[in-house]
Design a protein around this motif. Sequence first.
Motif, PDB file in Angstrom:
ATOM      1  N   PRO A  89       0.813  -1.227   0.000  1.00 63.12           N
ATOM      2  CA  PRO A  89       0.000   0.000   0.000  1.00 63.12           C
ATOM      3  C   PRO A  89       0.842   1.272   0.000  1.00 63.12           C
ATOM      4  N   LEU A  90       2.010   1.249   0.651  1.00 60.79           N
ATOM      5  CA  LEU A  90       2.885   2.427   0.635  1.00 60.79           C
ATOM      6  C   LEU A  90       3.335   2.736  -0.785  1.00 60.79           C
ATOM      7  N   VAL A  91       3.757   1.719  -1.519  1.00 60.08           N
ATOM      8  CA  VAL A  91       4.191   1.923  -2.904  1.00 60.08           C
ATOM      9  C   VAL A  91       3.026   2.396  -3.765  1.00 60.08           C
ATOM     10  N   LEU A  92       1.867   1.777  -3.605  1.00 61.97           N
ATOM     11  CA  LEU A  92       0.685   2.193  -4.379  1.00 61.97           C
ATOM     12  C   LEU A  92       0.287   3.626  -4.065  1.00 61.97           C
ATOM     13  N   ALA A  93       0.355   4.006  -2.794  1.00 54.76           N
ATOM     14  CA  ALA A  93      -0.021   5.366  -2.408  1.00 54.76           C
ATOM     15  C   ALA A  93       0.918   6.386  -3.049  1.00 54.76           C
ATOM     16  N   VAL A  94       2.208   6.097  -3.064  1.00 54.64           N
ATOM     17  CA  VAL A  94       3.171   7.019  -3.682  1.00 54.64           C
ATOM     18  C   VAL A  94       2.896   7.144  -5.180  1.00 54.64           C
ATOM     19  N   LEU A  95       2.595   6.021  -5.829  1.00 52.24           N
ATOM     20  CA  LEU A  95       2.321   6.068  -7.271  1.00 52.24           C
ATOM     21  C   LEU A  95       1.006   6.777  -7.574  1.00 52.24           C
ATOM     22  N   LEU A  96      -0.018   6.529  -6.759  1.00 52.23           N
ATOM     23  CA  LEU A  96      -1.330   7.122  -7.015  1.00 52.23           C
ATOM     24  C   LEU A  96      -1.444   8.546  -6.496  1.00 52.23           C
ATOM     25  N   ASP A  97      -0.416   9.035  -5.822  1.00 46.72           N
ATOM     26  CA  ASP A  97      -0.433  10.430  -5.369  1.00 46.72           C
ATOM     27  C   ASP A  97      -0.134  11.399  -6.502  1.00 46.72           C
ATOM     28  N   ARG A  98       0.361  10.874  -7.609  1.00 37.03           N
ATOM     29  CA  ARG A  98       0.655  11.710  -8.770  1.00 37.03           C
ATOM     30  C   ARG A  98      -0.604  11.899  -9.601  1.00 37.03           C
ATOM     31  N   SER A  99      -0.624  12.949 -10.400  1.00 35.12           N
ATOM     32  CA  SER A  99      -1.777  13.254 -11.252  1.00 35.12           C
ATOM     33  C   SER A  99      -1.633  12.539 -12.586  1.00 35.12           C
ATOM     34  N   PHE A 100      -2.620  11.726 -12.945  1.00 39.94           N
ATOM     35  CA  PHE A 100      -2.663  11.074 -14.255  1.00 39.94           C
ATOM     36  C   PHE A 100      -4.102  10.645 -14.515  1.00 39.94           C
ATOM     37  N   VAL A 101      -4.384  10.354 -15.755  1.00 40.55           N
ATOM     38  CA  VAL A 101      -5.744   9.984 -16.151  1.00 40.55           C
ATOM     39  C   VAL A 101      -6.108   8.630 -15.540  1.00 40.55           C
ATOM     40  N   GLY A 102      -7.280   8.570 -14.918  1.00 44.24           N
ATOM     41  CA  GLY A 102      -7.754   7.331 -14.328  1.00 44.24           C
ATOM     42  C   GLY A 102      -7.309   7.100 -12.901  1.00 44.24           C
ATOM     43  N   ARG A 103      -6.694   8.116 -12.288  1.00 44.21           N
ATOM     44  CA  ARG A 103      -6.209   7.935 -10.921  1.00 44.21           C
ATOM     45  C   ARG A 103      -7.349   7.646  -9.951  1.00 44.21           C
ATOM     46  N   SER A 104      -8.441   8.377 -10.066  1.00 43.44           N
ATOM     47  CA  SER A 104      -9.576   8.189  -9.151  1.00 43.44           C
ATOM     48  C   SER A 104     -10.187   6.798  -9.294  1.00 43.44           C
ATOM     49  N   VAL A 105     -10.236   6.298 -10.518  1.00 42.71           N
ATOM     50  CA  VAL A 105     -10.791   4.963 -10.747  1.00 42.71           C
ATOM     51  C   VAL A 105      -9.911   3.913 -10.087  1.00 42.71           C
ATOM     52  N   LEU A 106      -8.586   4.036 -10.231  1.00 46.59           N
ATOM     53  CA  LEU A 106      -7.673   3.081  -9.623  1.00 46.59           C
ATOM     54  C   LEU A 106      -7.757   3.120  -8.105  1.00 46.59           C
ATOM     55  N   ARG A 107      -7.865   4.328  -7.543  1.00 46.06           N
ATOM     56  CA  ARG A 107      -8.002   4.450  -6.082  1.00 46.06           C
ATOM     57  C   ARG A 107      -9.243   3.717  -5.603  1.00 46.06           C
ATOM     58  N   SER A 108     -10.338   3.890  -6.329  1.00 45.12           N
ATOM     59  CA  SER A 108     -11.589   3.234  -5.928  1.00 45.12           C
ATOM     60  C   SER A 108     -11.483   1.716  -6.034  1.00 45.12           C
ATOM     61  N   LEU A 109     -10.837   1.232  -7.099  1.00 46.27           N
ATOM     62  CA  LEU A 109     -10.703  -0.213  -7.288  1.00 46.27           C
ATOM     63  C   LEU A 109      -9.840  -0.831  -6.190  1.00 46.27           C
ATOM     64  N   TYR A 110      -8.760  -0.153  -5.827  1.00 45.83           N
ATOM     65  CA  TYR A 110      -7.890  -0.683  -4.782  1.00 45.83           C
ATOM     66  C   TYR A 110      -8.570  -0.648  -3.407  1.00 45.83           C
ATOM     67  N   PHE A 111      -9.453   0.341  -3.204  1.00 46.80           N
ATOM     68  CA  PHE A 111     -10.121   0.456  -1.911  1.00 46.80           C
ATOM     69  C   PHE A 111     -11.309  -0.494  -1.791  1.00 46.80           C
ATOM     70  N   LEU A 112     -11.812  -0.979  -2.910  1.00 48.36           N
ATOM     71  CA  LEU A 112     -13.025  -1.802  -2.917  1.00 48.36           C
ATOM     72  C   LEU A 112     -12.961  -3.007  -1.981  1.00 48.36           C
ATOM     73  N   PRO A 113     -11.842  -3.759  -1.906  1.00 47.85           N
ATOM     74  CA  PRO A 113     -11.822  -4.915  -0.991  1.00 47.85           C
ATOM     75  C   PRO A 113     -12.091  -4.562   0.459  1.00 47.85           C
ATOM     76  N   SER A 114     -11.800  -3.326   0.862  1.00 43.46           N
ATOM     77  CA  SER A 114     -11.990  -2.938   2.261  1.00 43.46           C
ATOM     78  C   SER A 114     -13.455  -2.882   2.661  1.00 43.46           C
ATOM     79  N   VAL A 115     -14.344  -2.682   1.698  1.00 38.80           N
ATOM     80  CA  VAL A 115     -15.763  -2.573   2.016  1.00 38.80           C
ATOM     81  C   VAL A 115     -16.514  -3.874   1.759  1.00 38.80           C
ATOM     82  N   VAL A 116     -15.805  -4.886   1.278  1.00 36.89           N
ATOM     83  CA  VAL A 116     -16.425  -6.192   1.037  1.00 36.89           C
ATOM     84  C   VAL A 116     -16.402  -6.992   2.331  1.00 36.89           C
ATOM     85  N   SER A 117     -17.490  -7.653   2.636  1.00 39.22           N
ATOM     86  CA  SER A 117     -17.550  -8.505   3.820  1.00 39.22           C
ATOM     87  C   SER A 117     -16.483  -9.583   3.741  1.00 39.22           C
ATOM     88  N   ILE A 118     -15.765  -9.776   4.854  1.00 38.35           N
ATOM     89  CA  ILE A 118     -14.711 -10.786   4.874  1.00 38.35           C
ATOM     90  C   ILE A 118     -15.292 -12.181   4.692  1.00 38.35           C
TER      91      ILE A 118
END
Length: 286
Positions: A89-118
């Motif tokens: 997650p540290l590496v992903l956060a550093v990469l996704l902290d930059r501005s590029f097309v589709g950044r918001s979509v990638l952030r949402s996809l990576y966060f999705l497992p956190s809201v799924v029932s275990i």
Amino acid sequence: MLSNWLDRESNSAWLFLAPSLLLLGAFVLFPILYLFYLSVTAGHFTLAGVRWVGLNNYLRLVQSPDFWQVLGNTVYFTIATAVPSVVVPLVLAVLLDRSFVGRSVLRSLYFLPSVVSIVAAGLGWRWLFQPDGAIDGLLGLKPPLAWFNNPSLAMLVLILLSIWKQLGFNMVVFLAGLQAIPQNRYEAAELDGANPVAKFWYITLPGLRPTTVFVAISTLIFTFRSFEQVYVVTGGGPLNATNILVYYVYEQAFGLFDFGYAAAAAIVLLIGVLALVYWQLRAWKN
């Protein structure tokens, strides 16, 4: 007279804290004290009742090969899950902290497992790793692997599931921590000719130190008390290889109805969690 009593700041503070302290005592402190009481008793809450056995349950823990295997499984599972759950997650956060097309979509996809029932996630992973399942097909394994009949592979599935579950939350926390680092530090480093690796090592990592401590300890506690994925995916098998401390307490208490022994094992778990919290507080101060 009541107004005079309330004029004192300490009295007013205790008055406002009283409801929260009562709830804390009823739902946290009392269960912990009752747990200590159970750990020095034996019985099954039948007509014969419980009886005092002193430290006998703790001696049974020390003398039990199963307990030591479970404790080893817990330590291995916790470390093997926590390290990637912090680094990736540290590496992903550093990469996704930059501005590029589709950044918001990638952030949402990576966060999705956190809201799924275990539980739902565990059932999904059990289906993926079944013989001739999606994973065997994707990897082209012939003959298919018996993931849940192999002790090492079964533990690997649990570790991967726990990393996947924790990854998104930790990434969001790291992203929040990155926002708190002043940008002028990076600008000054660029003027001095620092490359991206130097900026990450000397600016990003020190700036994320409090965030990293929080993420590391919260992840350790999350993995240390994991239960649902073991219950749903492996049931502690095969050969007790994926049985960890929380599931072991559940088995002894509600499978064998040995509540005193289960309470003693739960005390060991409590001490481990308190040690992690103490470590967090010490690391935060330093």
